[in-house]
Design a protein around this motif. Sequence first.
Motif, PDB file in Angstrom:
ATOM      1  N   ASN A  75       0.809  -1.213   0.000  1.00 22.49           N
ATOM      2  CA  ASN A  75       0.000   0.000   0.000  1.00 22.49           C
ATOM      3  C   ASN A  75       0.841   1.262   0.000  1.00 22.49           C
ATOM      4  O   ASN A  75       0.468   2.267  -0.625  1.00 22.49           O
ATOM      5  CB  ASN A  75      -0.950   0.001   1.200  1.00 22.49           C
ATOM      6  N   GLY A  79       0.225   3.977  -2.606  1.00 20.79           N
ATOM      7  CA  GLY A  79      -0.091   5.314  -2.113  1.00 20.79           C
ATOM      8  C   GLY A  79       0.759   6.380  -2.782  1.00 20.79           C
ATOM      9  O   GLY A  79       0.262   7.431  -3.193  1.00 20.79           O
ATOM     10  N   HIS A  82      -0.168   6.564  -6.529  1.00 21.10           N
ATOM     11  CA  HIS A  82      -1.484   7.156  -6.741  1.00 21.10           C
ATOM     12  C   HIS A  82      -1.536   8.625  -6.341  1.00 21.10           C
ATOM     13  O   HIS A  82      -1.889   9.494  -7.148  1.00 21.10           O
ATOM     14  CB  HIS A  82      -2.522   6.347  -5.943  1.00 21.10           C
ATOM     15  N   ARG A  83      -1.181   8.911  -5.099  1.00 21.07           N
ATOM     16  CA  ARG A  83      -1.390  10.262  -4.579  1.00 21.07           C
ATOM     17  C   ARG A  83      -0.338  11.259  -5.056  1.00 21.07           C
ATOM     18  O   ARG A  83      -0.657  12.421  -5.311  1.00 21.07           O
ATOM     19  CB  ARG A  83      -1.423  10.233  -3.050  1.00 21.07           C
ATOM     20  N   THR A 223      -7.859  -3.819  -3.786  1.00 26.32           N
ATOM     21  CA  THR A 223      -7.852  -2.623  -4.631  1.00 26.32           C
ATOM     22  C   THR A 223      -8.738  -2.796  -5.853  1.00 26.32           C
ATOM     23  O   THR A 223      -9.662  -2.019  -6.085  1.00 26.32           O
ATOM     24  CB  THR A 223      -6.422  -2.277  -5.072  1.00 26.32           C
ATOM     25  N   THR A 247      -6.165  -1.232   2.137  1.00 23.12           N
ATOM     26  CA  THR A 247      -5.689  -0.416   1.015  1.00 23.12           C
ATOM     27  C   THR A 247      -4.964   0.852   1.455  1.00 23.12           C
ATOM     28  O   THR A 247      -4.683   1.719   0.627  1.00 23.12           O
ATOM     29  CB  THR A 247      -6.874  -0.011   0.106  1.00 23.12           C
ATOM     30  N   GLU A 250      -6.915   4.149   0.705  1.00 19.40           N
ATOM     31  CA  GLU A 250      -7.361   4.441  -0.661  1.00 19.40           C
ATOM     32  C   GLU A 250      -8.853   4.158  -0.836  1.00 19.40           C
ATOM     33  O   GLU A 250      -9.478   4.636  -1.784  1.00 19.40           O
ATOM     34  CB  GLU A 250      -6.557   3.620  -1.680  1.00 19.40           C
ATOM     35  N   HIS A 253     -13.092   6.438  -1.238  1.00 26.11           N
ATOM     36  CA  HIS A 253     -13.083   6.754  -2.666  1.00 26.11           C
ATOM     37  C   HIS A 253     -13.932   7.972  -3.005  1.00 26.11           C
ATOM     38  O   HIS A 253     -13.599   8.730  -3.919  1.00 26.11           O
ATOM     39  CB  HIS A 253     -13.543   5.529  -3.458  1.00 26.11           C
ATOM     40  N   HIS A 256     -11.847  10.865  -2.389  1.00 28.26           N
ATOM     41  CA  HIS A 256     -10.768  10.978  -3.353  1.00 28.26           C
ATOM     42  C   HIS A 256     -11.251  11.606  -4.656  1.00 28.26           C
ATOM     43  O   HIS A 256     -10.565  12.440  -5.246  1.00 28.26           O
ATOM     44  CB  HIS A 256     -10.160   9.605  -3.620  1.00 28.26           C
ATOM     45  N   HIS A 265      -6.524  11.307   3.045  1.00 27.69           N
ATOM     46  CA  HIS A 265      -7.900  10.920   2.749  1.00 27.69           C
ATOM     47  C   HIS A 265      -8.783  10.961   3.986  1.00 27.69           C
ATOM     48  O   HIS A 265      -9.984  10.668   3.907  1.00 27.69           O
ATOM     49  CB  HIS A 265      -7.925   9.517   2.130  1.00 27.69           C
ATOM     50  N   ASP A 277      -5.839   5.761   7.498  1.00 24.74           N
ATOM     51  CA  ASP A 277      -5.258   6.393   6.314  1.00 24.74           C
ATOM     52  C   ASP A 277      -3.736   6.346   6.421  1.00 24.74           C
ATOM     53  O   ASP A 277      -3.049   7.364   6.358  1.00 24.74           O
ATOM     54  CB  ASP A 277      -5.749   7.845   6.213  1.00 24.74           C
ATOM     55  N   ASN A 279      -1.440   5.323   4.443  1.00 22.69           N
ATOM     56  CA  ASN A 279      -0.660   5.830   3.307  1.00 22.69           C
ATOM     57  C   ASN A 279      -0.366   7.314   3.496  1.00 22.69           C
ATOM     58  O   ASN A 279       0.765   7.770   3.325  1.00 22.69           O
ATOM     59  CB  ASN A 279      -1.426   5.622   1.998  1.00 22.69           C
TER      60      ASN A 279
END
Length: 308
Positions: A75, A79, A82-83, A223, A247, A250, A253, A256, A265, A277, A279
């Motif tokens: 993750n 993370g 993605h972020r 995921t 996750t 994540e 959602h 996000h 998040h 959270d 990540n």
Amino acid sequence: MSEQRQILPRSLAIPKSFKNFDFGSLFSAFLYPALGIIGMTAAIISGLLMESVQLHWYYAPIVVGVIALTVFICNIGIGGLHRVWQHKAGELKAPAQLIVMINVLIAMQGSIKDWINYHSQHHRFADQPGDPHNPFESKRWAWVGWILFRDEKDLKRPMPLWLKNNVIIRVCDKNYNLLAAVVHFLLPAIIYGIVWMAGGDLIITLLIHASVVIGRAIQFHATVLGINVFGHFEMPKWFTYFLALLTGGEAFHDHHHDQPVSILHLPRRGFWNRIFDYNGTFFLVMEKLRLARNFTIAPQFATVKAKA
């Protein structure tokens, strides 16, 4: 007529044939996890049926701990991918980039270029025709269909401009298959060889290896199934928080999609917010260590300072 109405749903537009079947995704999603289950089963059966093989009670918490640690490691990679790399929520210095990239390799996320291009389409056409994994078209397609059957046009898209000059991403992406083979096959083989030559316990080694493979599979499907499918439907709050643990946060959602350029998040304050959270918590730590900077936090999640 709007752009979205002109686009044929992806689950219908992409042919389902061997020509565009992605065997790497089949291996990552199903065959590799199966190897982990087979290894775990073989170790347990050997311990139960063979007198020369010893199973100890403390193997059980070791297995659970390794699975949990692997989920966490995967993750952290996703993370960052993605972020930070996808949504540009901040900047990572080279050491933090290497940590993220190694964890992405452990998570078996494939090409960074393709991952980001697919996710960009997801945000552009979320839950509409053109969304690569729209669960309202087909839940099975949104789970694994979109990674098993690929459109050549998708794979020909170039590396996004904001990452084009990132040396770490460019070099790792170009050599992804080689690096993944080293992480998932060569390195375990070396460890088995060292344990064998040192006269160590190959059963606990096999159990730990199988736990890593199973942990990666749990995170992977949490995921692609948990977020891509369940995350787009109305779900009980407890289930969202359960998926968040699998996750790294994540799974929140709705937030996000409302605030995609946010490194957090959940609110910055609150012990449990930082647990669910994790990540985001990892990147706050990277910021404290001066390995990251310029993070964007959604206004409702930022720390509110008391007025003087």
